[in-house]
Design a protein around this motif. Structure first.
Motif, PDB file in Angstrom:
ATOM      1  N   PHE A   1      20.828  53.271  49.167  1.00  0.00           N
ATOM      2  CA  PHE A   1      22.041  52.635  49.685  1.00  0.00           C
ATOM      3  C   PHE A   1      21.915  51.121  49.559  1.00  0.00           C
ATOM      4  CE2 PHE A   1      22.262  56.755  51.643  1.00  0.00           C
ATOM      5  CZ  PHE A   1      23.612  57.044  51.718  1.00  0.00           C
ATOM      6  N   LEU A   2      23.011  50.504  49.138  1.00  0.00           N
ATOM      7  CA  LEU A   2      23.085  49.049  49.037  1.00  0.00           C
ATOM      8  C   LEU A   2      24.317  48.590  49.796  1.00  0.00           C
ATOM      9  CD1 LEU A   2      22.155  46.323  47.825  1.00  0.00           C
ATOM     10  CD2 LEU A   2      23.627  46.820  45.859  1.00  0.00           C
ATOM     11  N   LEU A   3      24.108  47.793  50.833  1.00  0.00           N
ATOM     12  CA  LEU A   3      25.202  47.243  51.635  1.00  0.00           C
ATOM     13  C   LEU A   3      25.422  45.803  51.212  1.00  0.00           C
ATOM     14  CD1 LEU A   3      27.251  47.281  53.964  1.00  0.00           C
ATOM     15  CD2 LEU A   3      25.359  46.723  55.521  1.00  0.00           C
ATOM     16  N   VAL A   4      26.640  45.489  50.793  1.00  0.00           N
ATOM     17  CA  VAL A   4      27.000  44.140  50.360  1.00  0.00           C
ATOM     18  C   VAL A   4      27.988  43.568  51.365  1.00  0.00           C
ATOM     19  CG1 VAL A   4      27.990  42.730  48.534  1.00  0.00           C
ATOM     20  CG2 VAL A   4      26.669  44.770  47.949  1.00  0.00           C
ATOM     21  N   LYS A   5      27.589  42.519  52.045  1.00  0.00           N
ATOM     22  CA  LYS A   5      28.465  41.836  52.986  1.00  0.00           C
ATOM     23  C   LYS A   5      29.154  40.695  52.242  1.00  0.00           C
ATOM     24  CE  LYS A   5      25.886  42.904  57.200  1.00  0.00           C
ATOM     25  NZ  LYS A   5      27.006  43.645  57.838  1.00  0.00           N
ATOM     26  N   CYS A   6      30.479  40.745  52.217  1.00  0.00           N
ATOM     27  CA  CYS A   6      31.228  39.747  51.456  1.00  0.00           C
ATOM     28  C   CYS A   6      32.650  39.691  51.992  1.00  0.00           C
ATOM     29  CB  CYS A   6      31.235  40.100  49.965  1.00  0.00           C
ATOM     30  SG  CYS A   6      31.980  41.711  49.584  1.00  0.00           S
ATOM     31  N   THR A   7      33.394  38.717  51.516  1.00  0.00           N
ATOM     32  CA  THR A   7      34.801  38.598  51.862  1.00  0.00           C
ATOM     33  C   THR A   7      35.629  39.493  50.940  1.00  0.00           C
ATOM     34  OG1 THR A   7      35.127  36.739  50.359  1.00  0.00           O
ATOM     35  CG2 THR A   7      34.443  36.226  52.608  1.00  0.00           C
ATOM     36  N   GLU A   8      36.881  39.651  51.274  1.00  0.00           N
ATOM     37  CA  GLU A   8      37.765  40.459  50.439  1.00  0.00           C
ATOM     38  C   GLU A   8      37.966  39.818  49.075  1.00  0.00           C
ATOM     39  OE1 GLU A   8      40.249  43.440  49.072  1.00  0.00           O
ATOM     40  OE2 GLU A   8      38.835  43.370  50.757  1.00  0.00           O
ATOM     41  N   GLU A   9      37.881  38.480  49.005  1.00  0.00           N
ATOM     42  CA  GLU A   9      38.033  37.800  47.718  1.00  0.00           C
ATOM     43  C   GLU A   9      36.890  38.151  46.769  1.00  0.00           C
ATOM     44  OE1 GLU A   9      40.741  36.450  50.341  1.00  0.00           O
ATOM     45  OE2 GLU A   9      38.582  36.349  50.701  1.00  0.00           O
ATOM     46  N   VAL A  10      35.664  38.153  47.284  1.00  0.00           N
ATOM     47  CA  VAL A  10      34.518  38.536  46.463  1.00  0.00           C
ATOM     48  C   VAL A  10      34.583  40.009  46.100  1.00  0.00           C
ATOM     49  CG1 VAL A  10      32.003  38.749  46.431  1.00  0.00           C
ATOM     50  CG2 VAL A  10      33.069  36.709  47.407  1.00  0.00           C
ATOM     51  N   ALA A  11      34.969  40.842  47.072  1.00  0.00           N
ATOM     52  CA  ALA A  11      35.068  42.277  46.798  1.00  0.00           C
ATOM     53  C   ALA A  11      36.127  42.568  45.741  1.00  0.00           C
ATOM     54  CB  ALA A  11      35.397  43.033  48.087  1.00  0.00           C
ATOM     55  N   ARG A  12      37.236  41.824  45.765  1.00  0.00           N
ATOM     56  CA  ARG A  12      38.291  42.038  44.780  1.00  0.00           C
ATOM     57  C   ARG A  12      37.822  41.639  43.382  1.00  0.00           C
ATOM     58  NH1 ARG A  12      43.876  41.945  46.014  1.00  0.00           N
ATOM     59  NH2 ARG A  12      43.167  42.215  48.167  1.00  0.00           N
ATOM     60  N   GLU A  13      37.043  40.580  43.290  1.00  0.00           N
ATOM     61  CA  GLU A  13      36.584  40.110  41.980  1.00  0.00           C
ATOM     62  C   GLU A  13      35.491  41.003  41.402  1.00  0.00           C
ATOM     63  OE1 GLU A  13      37.320  35.319  42.753  1.00  0.00           O
ATOM     64  OE2 GLU A  13      35.369  36.077  42.128  1.00  0.00           O
ATOM     65  N   LEU A  14      34.534  41.409  42.238  1.00  0.00           N
ATOM     66  CA  LEU A  14      33.346  42.078  41.726  1.00  0.00           C
ATOM     67  C   LEU A  14      33.370  43.595  41.860  1.00  0.00           C
ATOM     68  CD1 LEU A  14      30.504  39.709  43.003  1.00  0.00           C
ATOM     69  CD2 LEU A  14      31.445  39.866  40.706  1.00  0.00           C
ATOM     70  N   TYR A  15      34.159  44.147  42.774  1.00  0.00           N
ATOM     71  CA  TYR A  15      34.032  45.566  43.061  1.00  0.00           C
ATOM     72  C   TYR A  15      35.341  46.338  42.906  1.00  0.00           C
ATOM     73  CZ  TYR A  15      29.562  44.057  44.944  1.00  0.00           C
ATOM     74  OH  TYR A  15      28.320  43.500  45.084  1.00  0.00           O
ATOM     75  N   SER A  16      36.301  46.080  43.763  1.00  0.00           N
ATOM     76  CA  SER A  16      37.514  46.898  43.760  1.00  0.00           C
ATOM     77  C   SER A  16      38.506  46.499  42.683  1.00  0.00           C
ATOM     78  CB  SER A  16      38.199  46.823  45.133  1.00  0.00           C
ATOM     79  OG  SER A  16      38.532  45.481  45.460  1.00  0.00           O
ATOM     80  N   GLY A  17      38.414  45.268  42.169  1.00  0.00           N
ATOM     81  CA  GLY A  17      39.335  44.819  41.132  1.00  0.00           C
ATOM     82  C   GLY A  17      38.897  45.256  39.748  1.00  0.00           C
ATOM     83  N   THR A  18      39.679  44.873  38.761  1.00  0.00           N
ATOM     84  CA  THR A  18      39.379  45.219  37.373  1.00  0.00           C
ATOM     85  C   THR A  18      38.919  43.975  36.624  1.00  0.00           C
ATOM     86  OG1 THR A  18      41.680  44.829  36.731  1.00  0.00           O
ATOM     87  CG2 THR A  18      41.061  47.081  37.333  1.00  0.00           C
ATOM     88  N   GLU A  19      37.956  44.162  35.737  1.00  0.00           N
ATOM     89  CA  GLU A  19      37.479  43.095  34.870  1.00  0.00           C
ATOM     90  C   GLU A  19      38.141  43.265  33.504  1.00  0.00           C
ATOM     91  OE1 GLU A  19      32.973  42.671  36.678  1.00  0.00           O
ATOM     92  OE2 GLU A  19      33.406  44.150  35.144  1.00  0.00           O
ATOM     93  N   GLU A  20      39.201  42.504  33.294  1.00  0.00           N
ATOM     94  CA  GLU A  20      39.969  42.666  32.076  1.00  0.00           C
ATOM     95  C   GLU A  20      39.425  41.792  30.951  1.00  0.00           C
ATOM     96  OE1 GLU A  20      43.988  41.816  33.020  1.00  0.00           O
ATOM     97  OE2 GLU A  20      44.174  43.424  34.508  1.00  0.00           O
ATOM     98  N   CYS A  21      39.637  42.239  29.737  1.00  0.00           N
ATOM     99  CA  CYS A  21      39.227  41.492  28.554  1.00  0.00           C
ATOM    100  C   CYS A  21      40.457  40.806  27.964  1.00  0.00           C
ATOM    101  CB  CYS A  21      38.586  42.423  27.521  1.00  0.00           C
ATOM    102  SG  CYS A  21      37.099  43.266  28.098  1.00  0.00           S
ATOM    103  N   ASP A  22      40.455  39.493  27.985  1.00  0.00           N
ATOM    104  CA  ASP A  22      41.555  38.710  27.442  1.00  0.00           C
ATOM    105  C   ASP A  22      41.202  38.329  26.003  1.00  0.00           C
ATOM    106  OD1 ASP A  22      43.785  37.160  27.062  1.00  0.00           O
ATOM    107  OD2 ASP A  22      42.964  35.404  28.098  1.00  0.00           O
ATOM    108  N   TYR A  23      41.790  39.015  25.029  1.00  0.00           N
ATOM    109  CA  TYR A  23      41.471  38.779  23.619  1.00  0.00           C
ATOM    110  C   TYR A  23      42.327  37.648  23.056  1.00  0.00           C
ATOM    111  CZ  TYR A  23      38.791  43.094  23.719  1.00  0.00           C
ATOM    112  OH  TYR A  23      37.860  44.065  24.016  1.00  0.00           O
ATOM    113  N   ARG A  24      41.756  36.974  22.066  1.00  0.00           N
ATOM    114  CA  ARG A  24      42.419  35.810  21.490  1.00  0.00           C
ATOM    115  C   ARG A  24      43.503  36.190  20.490  1.00  0.00           C
ATOM    116  NH1 ARG A  24      40.645  31.161  24.275  1.00  0.00           N
ATOM    117  NH2 ARG A  24      38.573  31.667  25.084  1.00  0.00           N
ATOM    118  N   VAL A  25      43.371  37.335  19.851  1.00  0.00           N
ATOM    119  CA  VAL A  25      44.336  37.752  18.837  1.00  0.00           C
ATOM    120  C   VAL A  25      45.048  39.007  19.317  1.00  0.00           C
ATOM    121  CG1 VAL A  25      42.975  36.740  16.995  1.00  0.00           C
ATOM    122  CG2 VAL A  25      42.638  39.137  17.564  1.00  0.00           C
ATOM    123  N   SER A  26      46.233  39.242  18.801  1.00  0.00           N
ATOM    124  CA  SER A  26      47.040  40.397  19.200  1.00  0.00           C
ATOM    125  C   SER A  26      46.518  41.666  18.545  1.00  0.00           C
ATOM    126  CB  SER A  26      48.502  40.168  18.817  1.00  0.00           C
ATOM    127  OG  SER A  26      48.617  40.027  17.404  1.00  0.00           O
TER     128      SER A  26
END
Length: 532
Positions: A316-341
């Motif tokens: 078990f790993l418990l991470v104490k953080c704010t909702e902003e950190v949790a949104r960036e690193l855990y519950s949110g999505t890491e999208e790939c912004d490509y330069r070309v279409s």
């Protein structure tokens, strides 16, 4: 033995000679395998494909092993994830994977079986609203104390500084106020912008910390643009990444091969290596991207973003953080912004495939000395890309945006070891003891069911109720394993006759209701809400 050119081979030459022709190497040897060397090492290139194409250096014309590893029919929209059960302690968000950057900050494969660890992750230069982090006001001589601020060059991808407002008299009025900053207050330009004032109004225009030369170069490598207001990636590739060093080395090696081919008057080798280098640049342009993290666009009050992660090995790993950190690193999505279409990407993939095929054909027709040089270069590059797999991924990405500290309590250390040989139950490692230590730190059990960490039986429910009561009461020496053994001997009827000593919660902080279409028909008939 007589060769095709009338040469008579004797002794060792008779055993190891080849039926070569004019232009072949010593004893008639050929290096047709050079075309195979050019496409070997696909697994190593595929492993580092995301880092290779995350900066402008991917456009460098150079030879790389197995360039076909980057020739994909479609581009990934997200970064690779690690399988593990992740649950929000207060939010109730439940996912089956851990994001790419979170796994770099705390590699899950380094957690031992049945281990337990508590981490605190927070932004180095951001507050809960996403703006500048500044200490509270401190009156000095009737004025406002200017606090030192360091941003480490980070900017939020969508939130402006106005999210954390700044208060105080106008900049012109600050000239007569005694402050601990360097120089006069009217000189709060880029040179003296490390010190700012806390409060609820937007800061004067231009009060931001001046970037260092390293940060400017790193920003350009990650996002080369001359627009000052452009948003930089939240987590760019670090400037001195091993991949960047290897890309520059391979480019210099490519130019060296071309120069050697010129000295040998080998036009075939010149064209072959040039086409191979051009193919890597074309493919790099098609796959050039930058990571975009999810963040909050509003500053509404939300619960803490604490996250509990359970591995398949029972750690078990418990991470104490704010909702902003949790949104960036855990519950949110890491999208790939490509330069070309997408359409341009497919066109570049077709061009890169053609260049690769032409270069492979030409490589097999180079002169002997050029083939020796090219073969040696591919062997060296393959070895170096393989060696990169031994380097931890944290050396490839700039994670200075986050501050990660281990805050595991002293009595929760060494969960994977025997802590008390005199106590055969509480002193030995076990899943129940590790689970209790996690509950002891969170003081919640709602996440246990959503995480799938315990069976949904009356016995386990009774144990969880008692564990939560002990955790909230501060009883850190509660005999969790012994009590579990006692409860497991009880039948369902015996448990049903025992009045609950734990008061029911009026509101489950982590409860989430499943939409009606996802509720099992049998549960819908019984009127169950489908909470998960």
């Amino acid at each position: 033995m007589e060769g095709p050119n009338g040469i008579v081979y004797q002794g060792a030459d008779e055993w190891f000679s080849s039926d070569g022709v004019d232009g072949d190497g010593p004893q008639g040897w050929r290096l047709d395998v050079v075309t195979l060397l050019a496409v070997i090492g696909e697994s190593s290139i595929a492993e580092h494909a995301q880092v290779i194409t995350a900066s402008v250096l991917c456009l460098l014309p150079r030879i790389i092993p197995a360039p076909q590893a980057l020739l994909k029919p479609s581009r990934p929209q997200r970064l690779p994830e690690t399988t593990a059960k992740m649950t929000g302690v207060y939010s109730g968000v439940a996912l089956d994977t851990v994001s790419f950057f979170a796994n770099i900050l705390h590699p899950l494969d380094e957690l031992p079986a049945l281990g337990f660890k508590v981490l605190e992750i927070k932004h180095r230069d951001r507050n809960n609203a996403g703006g500048i982090e500044v200490p509270p006001q401190s009156p000095i001589n009737g004025s406002v104390f200017f606090s030192r601020f360091r941003s480490n060059g980070r900017t939020n991808t969508s939130l402006s500084l106005a999210a954390r407002s700044i208060k105080g008299p106008p900049p012109d009025a600050l000239e007569d106020e005694p402050t601990p900053i360097r120089g006069r207050a009217t000189g709060l330009s880029a040179a003296f912008s490390e010190d700012i004032e806390a409060g609820p109004n937007p800061p004067p225009q231009g009060i931001t910390r001046r970037q260092t030369m390293k940060e400017k170069v790193q920003d350009f490598v990650a996002n080369p643009t001359l627009v000052n207001k452009s948003e930089r990636p939240a987590i760019p590739a670090t400037l001195w990444s091993p991949i960047h060093i290897l890309e520059i080395f391979s480019a210099l090696l490519t130019y060296g091969i071309i120069g050697f081919a010129v000295s040998q008057k080998d036009g075939t080798a010149i064209i072959a290596v040039t086409l191979m280098a051009a193919a890597s640049s074309v493919v790099g342009l098609a796959s050039w991207w930058r990571p975009i993290l999810t963040n909050r666009s509003h500053t509404n009050k939300v619960p803490d973003g604490d996250i509990i992660i359970r591995t398949r090995e029972g750690a078990f790993l418990l991470v104490k953080c704010t909702e902003e950190v949790a949104r960036e690193l855990y519950s949110g999505t890491e999208e790939c912004d490509y330069r070309v279409s997408g359409q341009f990407y497919r066109a570049l993939m077709g061009l890169g495939t053609f260049l690769l095929m032409a270069s492979v054909i030409l490589l097999g027709n180079c002169k002997w000395n050029s083939q020796i040089f090219v073969s040696g270069a591919y062997v060296v590059l393959n070895g170096m890309y393989w060696a990169l797999g031994l380097i931890p991924k944290r050396y490839f990405w700039d994670l200075s945006r986050y501050e990660c500290k281990v805050i595991t309590p002293e009595d929760s250390l060494n969960a994977e070891k025997e802590t008390d040989p005199n106590d055969p139950r509480e002193g030995n490692k076990s899943f129940t003891r590790t689970l209790w230590w996690a509950i002891r730190e969170t003081k919640r059990t709602a996440w246990v069911h959503r995480n799938g960490a315990a069976p949904n039986t009356p016995q386990w429910q009774m144990w969880l109720n008692e564990a939560e009561a002990a955790a909230k009461a501060g009883d850190r020496k509660w005999k969790a394993v012994a009590r579990k053994d006692e409860i497991m001997k009880m039948t369902d009827d015996e448990i049903a006759k025992i009045p609950s000593t734990v008061p029911a919660r009026a509101f489950d902080e982590a409860e989430q209701a499943v939409p009606a279409i996802q509720i099992h028909p049998q549960d819908r008939e019984q009127g169950k809400g489908g909470a998960f």
